[in-house]
Design an enzyme around this catalytic site. Structure first.
Site, PDB file in Angstrom:
ATOM      1  N   SER A  93      35.286  77.684  39.646  1.00  0.00           N
ATOM      2  CA  SER A  93      34.933  79.092  39.899  1.00  0.00           C
ATOM      3  C   SER A  93      35.645  79.751  41.063  1.00  0.00           C
ATOM      4  CB  SER A  93      33.419  79.222  40.095  1.00  0.00           C
ATOM      5  OG  SER A  93      32.763  79.119  38.861  1.00  0.00           O
ATOM      6  N   LYS A 134      31.553  86.948  47.469  1.00  0.00           N
ATOM      7  CA  LYS A 134      30.752  86.790  46.253  1.00  0.00           C
ATOM      8  C   LYS A 134      29.270  86.961  46.610  1.00  0.00           C
ATOM      9  CE  LYS A 134      30.451  83.178  42.655  1.00  0.00           C
ATOM     10  NZ  LYS A 134      30.990  81.845  42.267  1.00  0.00           N
ATOM     11  N   SER A 175      33.537  81.838  38.238  1.00  0.00           N
ATOM     12  CA  SER A 175      32.542  82.870  38.396  1.00  0.00           C
ATOM     13  C   SER A 175      32.771  83.778  39.620  1.00  0.00           C
ATOM     14  CB  SER A 175      31.161  82.245  38.523  1.00  0.00           C
ATOM     15  OG  SER A 175      31.089  81.386  39.652  1.00  0.00           O
TER      16      SER A 175
END
Lengths: 65, 479
Positions: free
Chosen positions: B189, B90, B165
């Site tokens: 997330s 990420k 996320s």
């Protein structure tokens, strides 16, 4: 505890220099009112004078599996 | 329904290995890091247009790093348990001198001045980084939408959300573009994209993994964690990155066990707790059926299924939400005031409430956290060793259904998606998403295993036993 759109709009302007529309102020007021009430209720039911947020890591360790 | 049966290429055969299988093959000389990296890059080339899972693909650097790892092996040097294994993360794990966007417009060209401890530890263990992965803007959303980057798309059906996320982490691991990926979890997330994309993902005990050099979202609830295809892979990555860090005073000094060592011990006699109430609210029938079937698997492996009375998680949800809004707004306040137009409207709106919550309420939410944790642990784990609850209680919705720009009912839907993940962040206990089926529409279903603080090893063991008896984690999406 009622949180009005006017309070939110005035606070946004006075404290944060942010202009809110009436619609957005109403949305925020409803959300703040709900969260404020729910946290206040949880605090009433569980608060202890000696509770320290910094103790949380220690409590995690005490309760480890 | 049976698993899809595509015609595999050589690259497909390599990328179908689990992380631990690939690491073993590289170490044994049956596979080179270079070949593994090339295989991932070949698959990324095919899948990226469909998924939008990567923000930056660092092919040349990754190939050079892979060659270096192979040279090291040829010289008899093994860096660690991830030697030569291609990963991607990420885009919120800083690397000194490299752009780290945080999925945002504001940091589109921001160059990090430090390297995250997690990245240093993965590199020290020998991992190769293929690039940076899609994420929701500033890690502030549970669906995978992003106005600046375009949405990340679910490999099982691109019309559906990836969850967020850590959207690119879920999508890339599920599509076999990488062997593992780091994400972060503040309200779900890691677990939400793991669930929506059909992979394993862990939210560790608060403080188990250093946050140094990671984009902040909500300091008191942020947990970094890996997404992988198998529980063993997840155990390995977690073991590499967990532990005390002098650069992060909130990182726990609790010793890190060898998570892989106990995986084969089985779960005979393990008490799997199913909440008698509260955790069945709004659970779709298809999801319920898959969860019930997973309990039967646990029972068949010798576990005891027990009913437990646990407190209503809605209280934890609101407390977590209050803390999240206050800390999140504090992080972003200056940019919101000076560069508000550079945020997407939905991310700005998620943060905005924090300006108006009284500081006393925020501190109260933090003050009662330890007491509520103790009560929860007492209630949940007096008769059970772990809890079995839904990850996402409904079939994975479409991107259109979860697009806050388009529909008035979306905020309620987003609250449903995070209903059973966000409370866990408030409590600080570990939770693992494990794939446990597919819906009729072909999207994954996940279960969440929740443990006492620092019980990550037990969660891995239970998940490994489950995966040894099932094959959901071996299903592979096809183009």
């Amino acid at each position: 505890m009622k949180v009005s759109a006017e309070l939110i709009r005035d606070q946004a302007k006075a404290l944060h220099d942010i202009e809110l529309t009436e619609k957005r102020a109403k949305e925020l007021a409803a959300e703040v009112e709900r969260l404020n009430a729910n946290v206040a209720r949880a605090a009433r039911e569980h608060f202890d004078f000696d509770d320290d947020p910094g103790a949380f890591p220690r409590i995690l360790s005490q309760l480890k599996g | 329904m049976s698993p899809p049966t595509p015609r595999p290429t050589e690259a497909d055969e390599i990328t179908r290995m689990s992380l631990c299988e690939a690491a073993g093959a590289i170490r044994d000389g049956r596979l080179t890091s270079l070949r593994a990296t090339e295989a991932c890059l070949a698959r990324i080339e095919r899948w990226q247009p469909r998924l939008n899972a990567f923000i930056a693909i660092e092919a040349e650097e990754a190939l050079a790093m892979a060659r270096a790892r192979d040279m090291e092996l040829a010289e008899g040097r093994v860096r660690g348990p991830l030697h030569g294994v291609p990963l991607a993360h990420k885009d919120m794990f800083y690397r000194q001198g490299k752009v780290s966007t945080g999925g945002s417009k504001i940091r589109r060209n921001w160059v990090a001045d430090r390297t995250a401890t997690v990245i240093e530890r993965l590199a020290a263990a020998g991992a190769v980084q293929l690039g940076t992965l899609h994420m929701v803007e500033f890690a502030a959303g549970p669906t995978g939408h992003n106005d600046h980057l375009g949405d990340c798309r679910n490999p099982w059906n691109p019309a559906h959300m990836t969850g967020g996320s850590s959207s690119g982490s879920g999508a890339s691991v599920a599509a076999r573009l990488v062997f593992g990926a780091m994400g972060s979890d503040t309200g779900g997330s890691v677990r939400l994209p793991a669930c929506a994309c059909g992979v394993v993902g862990i939210k560790v005990t608060q403080g188990r993994i250093s946050r140094y050099g990671c984009l902040p979202r909500v300091w008191s609830q942020d947990c970094m964690g890996p997404l992988t295809r198998t529980a063993r892979d997840c155990a390995r990555m977690t073991g590499v990155i967990a532990g005390a860090d002098p650069k992060d005073p909130t990182a726990s000094a609790e010793p890190v066990p060898d998570y892989e060592a106990g995986l084969e011990a089985g779960i005979a006699g393990l008490r799997v707790g199913v909440p008698a109430a509260h955790f069945d609210v709004g659970v779709d029938a298809e999801v319920r059926a898959a969860l019930d079937q997973s309990l039967e698997v646990f029972r068949s492996l010798g576990a005891e299924i027990v009913r437990v009375d646990v407190p209503d998680p809605r209280t934890y949800y609101d407390l977590a939400d209050t803390i999240s809004k206050c800390e999140g707004t504090a992080v972003h306040a200056q940019w919101m005031q000076e560069r508000g137009a550079d945020y997407s409207p939905q991310v700005y709106a998620r943060q905005e409430t924090g300006f108006h919550i009284p500081a006393v309420r925020y501190i109260e939410a933090l003050m009662v956290r330890g007491r509520l944790l103790a009560e929860f642990v007492e209630a949940a784990f007096a008769r059970a060793d772990l809890l079995h609850i839904p990850s996402i209680p409904i079939p994975i919705p479409t991107r259109a259904d979860t697009d806050v720009r388009d529909s008035g009912g979306v905020p309620q839907l987003l609250a449903t998606i995070t209903r059973y993940t966000r409370p866990i962040n408030y409590l600080g206990v570990p939770a693992l998403n494990v794939p446990c089926g597919f819906s009729k529409s072909g999207l994954p279903i996940g279960m969440q295993l929740v443990g006492r603080p620092y019980a990550e090893g037990l969660l891995f063991r239970a998940a490994h036993a489950y995966q040894s008896a099932t094959d959901w984690h071996e299903w592979t999406p096809t183009i």
